[in-house]
Scaffold this motif. Structure first.
Motif, PDB file in Angstrom:
ATOM      1  N   ASP A   1       0.830  -1.208   0.000  1.00  0.00           N
ATOM      2  CA  ASP A   1       0.000   0.000   0.000  1.00  0.00           C
ATOM      3  C   ASP A   1       0.863   1.256   0.000  1.00  0.00           C
ATOM      4  O   ASP A   1       0.455   2.300  -0.505  1.00  0.00           O
ATOM      5  N   TYR A   2       2.047   1.153   0.619  1.00  0.00           N
ATOM      6  CA  TYR A   2       2.972   2.287   0.616  1.00  0.00           C
ATOM      7  C   TYR A   2       4.379   1.769   0.915  1.00  0.00           C
ATOM      8  O   TYR A   2       4.552   0.688   1.499  1.00  0.00           O
ATOM      9  N   VAL A   3       5.358   2.547   0.477  1.00  0.00           N
ATOM     10  CA  VAL A   3       6.765   2.217   0.727  1.00  0.00           C
ATOM     11  C   VAL A   3       7.417   3.404   1.421  1.00  0.00           C
ATOM     12  O   VAL A   3       7.362   4.536   0.913  1.00  0.00           O
ATOM     13  N   ILE A   4       7.987   3.149   2.592  1.00  0.00           N
ATOM     14  CA  ILE A   4       8.750   4.175   3.307  1.00  0.00           C
ATOM     15  C   ILE A   4      10.203   4.056   2.865  1.00  0.00           C
ATOM     16  O   ILE A   4      10.793   2.980   2.965  1.00  0.00           O
ATOM     17  N   GLY A   5      10.759   5.133   2.390  1.00  0.00           N
ATOM     18  CA  GLY A   5      12.173   5.156   2.015  1.00  0.00           C
ATOM     19  C   GLY A   5      12.977   5.767   3.145  1.00  0.00           C
ATOM     20  O   GLY A   5      12.662   6.855   3.631  1.00  0.00           O
ATOM     21  N   SER A   6      13.990   5.031   3.590  1.00  0.00           N
ATOM     22  CA  SER A   6      14.798   5.509   4.707  1.00  0.00           C
ATOM     23  C   SER A   6      16.270   5.480   4.347  1.00  0.00           C
ATOM     24  O   SER A   6      16.717   4.583   3.628  1.00  0.00           O
ATOM     25  N   VAL A   7      16.991   6.454   4.839  1.00  0.00           N
ATOM     26  CA  VAL A   7      18.444   6.461   4.713  1.00  0.00           C
ATOM     27  C   VAL A   7      19.002   6.041   6.066  1.00  0.00           C
ATOM     28  O   VAL A   7      18.855   6.766   7.055  1.00  0.00           O
ATOM     29  N   HIS A   8      19.574   4.838   6.111  1.00  0.00           N
ATOM     30  CA  HIS A   8      20.223   4.335   7.331  1.00  0.00           C
ATOM     31  C   HIS A   8      21.726   4.152   7.119  1.00  0.00           C
ATOM     32  O   HIS A   8      22.444   3.832   8.051  1.00  0.00           O
ATOM     33  N   PHE A   9      22.160   4.296   5.868  1.00  0.00           N
ATOM     34  CA  PHE A   9      23.574   4.066   5.539  1.00  0.00           C
ATOM     35  C   PHE A   9      24.157   5.279   4.824  1.00  0.00           C
ATOM     36  O   PHE A   9      23.542   5.811   3.896  1.00  0.00           O
ATOM     37  N   ILE A  10      25.329   5.697   5.275  1.00  0.00           N
ATOM     38  CA  ILE A  10      26.120   6.659   4.525  1.00  0.00           C
ATOM     39  C   ILE A  10      27.372   5.913   4.099  1.00  0.00           C
ATOM     40  O   ILE A  10      28.173   5.515   4.952  1.00  0.00           O
ATOM     41  N   ASP A  11      27.497   5.656   2.813  1.00  0.00           N
ATOM     42  CA  ASP A  11      28.461   4.668   2.310  1.00  0.00           C
ATOM     43  C   ASP A  11      28.202   3.362   3.069  1.00  0.00           C
ATOM     44  O   ASP A  11      27.078   2.890   3.056  1.00  0.00           O
ATOM     45  N   ASP A  12      29.190   2.855   3.788  1.00  0.00           N
ATOM     46  CA  ASP A  12      28.968   1.586   4.465  1.00  0.00           C
ATOM     47  C   ASP A  12      28.662   1.772   5.961  1.00  0.00           C
ATOM     48  O   ASP A  12      28.538   0.809   6.699  1.00  0.00           O
ATOM     49  N   TRP A  13      28.550   3.017   6.384  1.00  0.00           N
ATOM     50  CA  TRP A  13      28.360   3.325   7.803  1.00  0.00           C
ATOM     51  C   TRP A  13      26.867   3.320   8.173  1.00  0.00           C
ATOM     52  O   TRP A  13      26.108   4.144   7.668  1.00  0.00           O
ATOM     53  N   ALA A  14      26.482   2.416   9.062  1.00  0.00           N
ATOM     54  CA  ALA A  14      25.116   2.389   9.592  1.00  0.00           C
ATOM     55  C   ALA A  14      25.067   3.432  10.713  1.00  0.00           C
ATOM     56  O   ALA A  14      25.222   3.124  11.888  1.00  0.00           O
ATOM     57  N   PHE A  15      24.848   4.680  10.304  1.00  0.00           N
ATOM     58  CA  PHE A  15      25.051   5.815  11.222  1.00  0.00           C
ATOM     59  C   PHE A  15      24.006   5.907  12.330  1.00  0.00           C
ATOM     60  O   PHE A  15      24.170   6.689  13.261  1.00  0.00           O
ATOM     61  N   ASP A  16      22.916   5.125  12.236  1.00  0.00           N
ATOM     62  CA  ASP A  16      21.931   5.201  13.323  1.00  0.00           C
ATOM     63  C   ASP A  16      22.076   4.042  14.304  1.00  0.00           C
ATOM     64  O   ASP A  16      21.283   3.905  15.225  1.00  0.00           O
TER      65      ASP A  16
END
Ligand code: ZN
Ligand code: FE
Ligand code: FE
Ligand code: ZN
Length: 274
Positions: free
Chosen positions: A107-122
């Motif tokens: 029904d919907y897709v949430i797009g999230s940024v969890h990676f900066i290059d290979d760094w899982a910054f969160d």
């Protein structure tokens, strides 16, 4: 109470509780609508990479997830249940993502940024990396990725749009220009932004997005949804009174809801969530 579109399940490996418990909690909180949005398998990592199981379900669990949510959604009782997914934005891997998303009736897709290059910054495991970074450049880089995600057209909603603040690291410089520019790009891409209470439970202690960024979104005409990013049943619609206060403070009186990836706007009832 309107919607909670950001709810995980134990399939992702770092959430707890049965799906039915999330639904019961949504009902108890008086939600009209909820959506499961568990983490899409990390399509960009190698099969042997341990982070695949730390952050998301496996590829062979995706069918079962979709079936389980569809089974719950077919039940007649409130709330309305939507099938969502939270997908990572990885530049250069859009074709792989599109192929995965097309295979299911989300029904919907949430797009999230969890990676900066290979760094899982969160990930709290890697928080010391912040002190090695130039925070002005880090914020520019992060919001560049957010704008890139929006521009792909693969996402309906951008999740926790200022997640980079999670551990309370902010640049010394003024963020107004970056926020204003990001809001314009989000508006142009036609995506909605999630107002997420999850940030209140994190070191930064504030809603994603913060008031300044949300004001720019409002000015630019970006629609909003609501989410708790629940990883436990008791977190469903948690702290919604604060989210509704923030929405009112910056002038939002509608939230976007999604069905079969079509967006409609629904009025927020004044005084709901109290
Ligand atoms: Zn998660
Ligand atoms: Fe996320
Ligand atoms: Fe999430
Ligand atoms: Zn999340």
């Amino acid at each position: 109470m309107p919607v909670d579109y950001h709810i995980h399940t134990r399939l992702c490996g770092h959430a707890e509780g049965e799906l039915e418990e999330y639904v019961s909690q949504a009902r108890a909180r008086g939600l009209e609508e909820m959506g499961f949005s568990d983490h899409l398998p990390l399509y960009h990592l190698e099969a042997g990479d341990g982070r695949r199981r730390r952050y998301a379900m496996d590829l062979d669990e995706l069918d079962g997830y979709v079936r389980e949510v569809e089974r719950l959604a077919a039940g007649a009782r409130a709330p309305v249940i939507r099938l969502g997914i939270e997908a990572d934005y990885i530049p250069g891997r859009e074709a792989d993502l599109e192929r995965l998303l097309r295979a299911y009736p989300f029904d919907y897709v949430i797009g999230s940024v969890h990676f900066i290059d290979d760094w899982a910054f969160d990930d709290p495991l890697y928080v010391e990396e912040y002190s090695r970074r130039d925070l002005d450049r880090l914020y520019e880089r992060y919001f560049g990725l957010v704008a890139g995600a929006a521009a792909t057209g693969l996402f309906d909603i951008i999740g926790h749009v200022d997640l980079i603040k999670k551990f309370g690291f902010f640049p010394a410089g003024d963020l107004e220009g970056l926020y204003a520019g990001t809001a314009v790009l989000l508006a142009r891409a036609g995506v909605a932004v999630e107002v997420s209470t999850a940030g209140l439970r994190k070191p930064v202690g504030e809603i994603y997005p913060g008031k300044r960024l949300l004001s720019h979104c409002r000015q630019a005409g970006v629609p909003v949804t609501l989410g708790s990013d629940a990883h436990a049943p008791r977190q469903v619609a948690m702290d919604y009174a604060q989210a509704l206060d923030l929405l009112a403070a910056v002038g939002y009186d509608q939230v976007a809801v999604f069905r079969q990836r079509k967006k409609t706007l629904r009025s927020i009832q004044p005084g709901s969530g109290r």
